[in-house]
Design a protein around this motif. Structure first.
Motif, PDB file in Angstrom:
ATOM      1  N   VAL A 142      -2.762  14.058   1.149  1.00  0.00           N
ATOM      2  CA  VAL A 142      -1.410  13.621   0.794  1.00  0.00           C
ATOM      3  C   VAL A 142      -0.806  12.881   1.980  1.00  0.00           C
ATOM      4  O   VAL A 142      -0.738  13.418   3.085  1.00  0.00           O
ATOM      5  CB  VAL A 142      -0.522  14.824   0.408  1.00  0.00           C
ATOM      6  N   VAL A 143      -0.374  11.653   1.754  1.00  0.00           N
ATOM      7  CA  VAL A 143       0.229  10.865   2.828  1.00  0.00           C
ATOM      8  C   VAL A 143       1.731  10.719   2.648  1.00  0.00           C
ATOM      9  O   VAL A 143       2.449  10.400   3.601  1.00  0.00           O
ATOM     10  CB  VAL A 143      -0.427   9.469   2.930  1.00  0.00           C
ATOM     11  N   ALA A 144       2.236  10.951   1.411  1.00  0.00           N
ATOM     12  CA  ALA A 144       3.677  10.850   1.175  1.00  0.00           C
ATOM     13  C   ALA A 144       4.010  11.507  -0.155  1.00  0.00           C
ATOM     14  O   ALA A 144       3.177  11.571  -1.070  1.00  0.00           O
ATOM     15  CB  ALA A 144       4.135   9.398   1.169  1.00  0.00           C
ATOM     16  N   LEU A 165       8.205   3.382 -12.185  1.00  0.00           N
ATOM     17  CA  LEU A 165       8.859   2.348 -11.383  1.00  0.00           C
ATOM     18  C   LEU A 165       9.102   2.843  -9.962  1.00  0.00           C
ATOM     19  O   LEU A 165       8.828   2.124  -8.990  1.00  0.00           O
ATOM     20  CB  LEU A 165      10.181   1.953 -12.046  1.00  0.00           C
ATOM     21  N   ARG A 166       9.596   4.085  -9.848  1.00  0.00           N
ATOM     22  CA  ARG A 166       9.867   4.637  -8.511  1.00  0.00           C
ATOM     23  C   ARG A 166       8.570   4.791  -7.725  1.00  0.00           C
ATOM     24  O   ARG A 166       8.553   4.628  -6.496  1.00  0.00           O
ATOM     25  CB  ARG A 166      10.577   5.993  -8.629  1.00  0.00           C
ATOM     26  N   ALA A 167       7.462   5.101  -8.405  1.00  0.00           N
ATOM     27  CA  ALA A 167       6.175   5.243  -7.739  1.00  0.00           C
ATOM     28  C   ALA A 167       5.737   3.924  -7.106  1.00  0.00           C
ATOM     29  O   ALA A 167       5.276   3.890  -5.962  1.00  0.00           O
ATOM     30  CB  ALA A 167       5.124   5.728  -8.735  1.00  0.00           C
ATOM     31  N   VAL A 168       5.887   2.834  -7.851  1.00  0.00           N
ATOM     32  CA  VAL A 168       5.508   1.521  -7.336  1.00  0.00           C
ATOM     33  C   VAL A 168       6.400   1.131  -6.156  1.00  0.00           C
ATOM     34  O   VAL A 168       5.923   0.650  -5.120  1.00  0.00           O
ATOM     35  CB  VAL A 168       5.580   0.459  -8.451  1.00  0.00           C
ATOM     36  N   ARG A 175       4.645   0.300   2.652  1.00  0.00           N
ATOM     37  CA  ARG A 175       3.722  -0.800   2.952  1.00  0.00           C
ATOM     38  C   ARG A 175       2.278  -0.430   2.577  1.00  0.00           C
ATOM     39  O   ARG A 175       1.325  -0.710   3.307  1.00  0.00           O
ATOM     40  CB  ARG A 175       3.833  -1.216   4.417  1.00  0.00           C
ATOM     41  N   ILE A 176       2.166   0.211   1.427  1.00  0.00           N
ATOM     42  CA  ILE A 176       0.861   0.514   0.844  1.00  0.00           C
ATOM     43  C   ILE A 176       0.654  -0.466  -0.294  1.00  0.00           C
ATOM     44  O   ILE A 176       1.377  -0.439  -1.285  1.00  0.00           O
ATOM     45  CB  ILE A 176       0.811   1.972   0.337  1.00  0.00           C
ATOM     46  N   PHE A 177      -0.330  -1.346  -0.164  1.00  0.00           N
ATOM     47  CA  PHE A 177      -0.412  -2.493  -1.067  1.00  0.00           C
ATOM     48  C   PHE A 177      -1.624  -2.489  -2.000  1.00  0.00           C
ATOM     49  O   PHE A 177      -1.776  -3.401  -2.803  1.00  0.00           O
ATOM     50  CB  PHE A 177      -0.409  -3.789  -0.253  1.00  0.00           C
ATOM     51  N   LYS A 178      -2.483  -1.460  -1.887  1.00  0.00           N
ATOM     52  CA  LYS A 178      -3.620  -1.361  -2.815  1.00  0.00           C
ATOM     53  C   LYS A 178      -3.569   0.027  -3.453  1.00  0.00           C
ATOM     54  O   LYS A 178      -3.943   1.014  -2.820  1.00  0.00           O
ATOM     55  CB  LYS A 178      -4.946  -1.594  -2.082  1.00  0.00           C
ATOM     56  N   VAL A 179      -3.074   0.075  -4.691  1.00  0.00           N
ATOM     57  CA  VAL A 179      -2.789   1.369  -5.305  1.00  0.00           C
ATOM     58  C   VAL A 179      -3.319   1.466  -6.732  1.00  0.00           C
ATOM     59  O   VAL A 179      -3.414   0.476  -7.463  1.00  0.00           O
ATOM     60  CB  VAL A 179      -1.271   1.656  -5.320  1.00  0.00           C
ATOM     61  N   VAL A 180      -3.637   2.691  -7.095  1.00  0.00           N
ATOM     62  CA  VAL A 180      -3.872   3.075  -8.487  1.00  0.00           C
ATOM     63  C   VAL A 180      -2.717   4.000  -8.852  1.00  0.00           C
ATOM     64  O   VAL A 180      -2.509   5.028  -8.192  1.00  0.00           O
ATOM     65  CB  VAL A 180      -5.222   3.803  -8.659  1.00  0.00           C
ATOM     66  N   SER A 213       5.264  -4.455  -9.101  1.00  0.00           N
ATOM     67  CA  SER A 213       3.830  -4.348  -8.828  1.00  0.00           C
ATOM     68  C   SER A 213       3.188  -5.705  -8.555  1.00  0.00           C
ATOM     69  O   SER A 213       2.120  -5.775  -7.929  1.00  0.00           O
ATOM     70  CB  SER A 213       3.119  -3.667 -10.001  1.00  0.00           C
ATOM     71  N   ALA A 214       3.836  -6.780  -9.010  1.00  0.00           N
ATOM     72  CA  ALA A 214       3.258  -8.115  -8.831  1.00  0.00           C
ATOM     73  C   ALA A 214       3.141  -8.501  -7.359  1.00  0.00           C
ATOM     74  O   ALA A 214       2.310  -9.342  -6.998  1.00  0.00           O
ATOM     75  CB  ALA A 214       4.107  -9.146  -9.578  1.00  0.00           C
ATOM     76  N   SER A 215       3.958  -7.891  -6.502  1.00  0.00           N
ATOM     77  CA  SER A 215       3.912  -8.229  -5.078  1.00  0.00           C
ATOM     78  C   SER A 215       2.909  -7.380  -4.301  1.00  0.00           C
ATOM     79  O   SER A 215       2.766  -7.541  -3.088  1.00  0.00           O
ATOM     80  CB  SER A 215       5.308  -8.076  -4.456  1.00  0.00           C
ATOM     81  N   LEU A 216       2.219  -6.467  -4.993  1.00  0.00           N
ATOM     82  CA  LEU A 216       1.184  -5.670  -4.340  1.00  0.00           C
ATOM     83  C   LEU A 216      -0.138  -6.426  -4.348  1.00  0.00           C
ATOM     84  O   LEU A 216      -0.391  -7.265  -5.208  1.00  0.00           O
ATOM     85  CB  LEU A 216       1.015  -4.332  -5.059  1.00  0.00           C
ATOM     86  N   GLN A 217      -0.986  -6.107  -3.405  1.00  0.00           N
ATOM     87  CA  GLN A 217      -2.300  -6.755  -3.338  1.00  0.00           C
ATOM     88  C   GLN A 217      -3.180  -6.329  -4.520  1.00  0.00           C
ATOM     89  O   GLN A 217      -3.929  -7.127  -5.087  1.00  0.00           O
ATOM     90  CB  GLN A 217      -2.986  -6.391  -2.023  1.00  0.00           C
TER      91      GLN A 217
END
Length: 251
Positions: A142-144, A165-168, A175-180, A213-217
């Motif tokens: 767990v990081v956050a 929405l809050r999760a994204v 600054r976590i940009f690669k997420v599931v 989410s569109a601004s995430l990698q």
């Protein structure tokens, strides 16, 4: 009464539906009188459509006042019809359980990715809902985590959409940009994964989640059964029962 029935924009919406246009000939000036007429003369579908159009226009007005995205006035009637149809269809579906390939347990993401689980908890008697978000790395650490209390939404799906929405947003803030992004409400996950616009009461929240989410990698929305989402659910309940807002981040 003016913004829902008498103004030019409202009349354009109501008069575009043939079943509502005749009410204007009676010259209603009080919302109570108009509603009484609809309830006395209309079918269940007629009443549902009237209520949904009125709600949609009121929501549209409120969103415009705070510069949020809204449906165009030309879309209101058709979107209200879609919402009523969705509601009626959902309430006549067979309730038999179906076999599912959805994973029942939490599983780590691939290397260099993070998994963000979210959940909502509803407390009707308290008039509140809680949102819970937990972020883990590819090793399962767990990081956050986040707990947030909000006002009671109009449906469980809306609460779940707000949690997504809050999760994204939480991932972006860290600054976590690669997420599931994983949740256990199938309807909301399906809406998040769909390419077409979401014509539901929580559609605007889904659109906001897509925009964020569109601004995430990389961002992928997945469904998991509740057994694999227990920590996020615990955080959601904690928001209502113990803290209004709390964030924990691994240093």
């Amino acid at each position: 009464m003016h913004c829902l029935w008498l103004c030019e924009h409202a009349q354009a919406v109501w008069k575009s539906e043939i079943s509502f246009a005749p009410y204007y000939r009676k010259g209603f000036r009080r919302l109570f009188d108009l509603l009484e007429e609809v309830l006395c003369k209309g079918s269940a579908y007629h009443v549902a459509l009237f209520s949904t159009i009125a709600w949609s226009m009121w929501q549209r007005r409120n969103h415009l006042r705070v510069n949020q995205s809204v449906w165009s006035i030309q879309e209101v009637r058709d979107r209200a019809k879609a919402l009523v149809a969705e509601f009626l269809d959902a309430n006549k579906q067979d309730a038999k359980p179906r076999a599912s390939s959805t994973p029942a347990h939490w599983a780590p993401p691939q290397d260099d990715f993070y998994k963000v689980n979210y959940n909502a908890a509803i407390f009707d008697t308290m008039g509140h809902a809680g949102l819970g978000v937990v972020i883990r790395d590819c090793n399962g650490n767990v990081v956050a985590a986040l707990s947030l209390k909000i006002g009671l939404p109009h449906s469980v799906e809306t609460a779940e959409a707000l949690a997504a929405l809050r999760a994204v947003v939480f991932a972006k803030e860290l600054r976590i940009f690669k997420v599931v992004v994983e949740g256990d409400c199938l309807k909301v996950v399906q809406a998040l994964k769909a390419k077409e616009r979401c014509n539901t009461l929580y559609g605007i929240v889904i659109e906001d989640a897509h925009s964020q989410s569109a601004s995430l990698q990389f961002c992928q929305f997945l469904h998991v059964r509740s057994e694999g989402n227990k920590l996020a659910h615990t955080l959601a309940k904690r928001a209502v029962l113990s803290v209004d807002f709390d964030v924990w981040v691994e240093k």
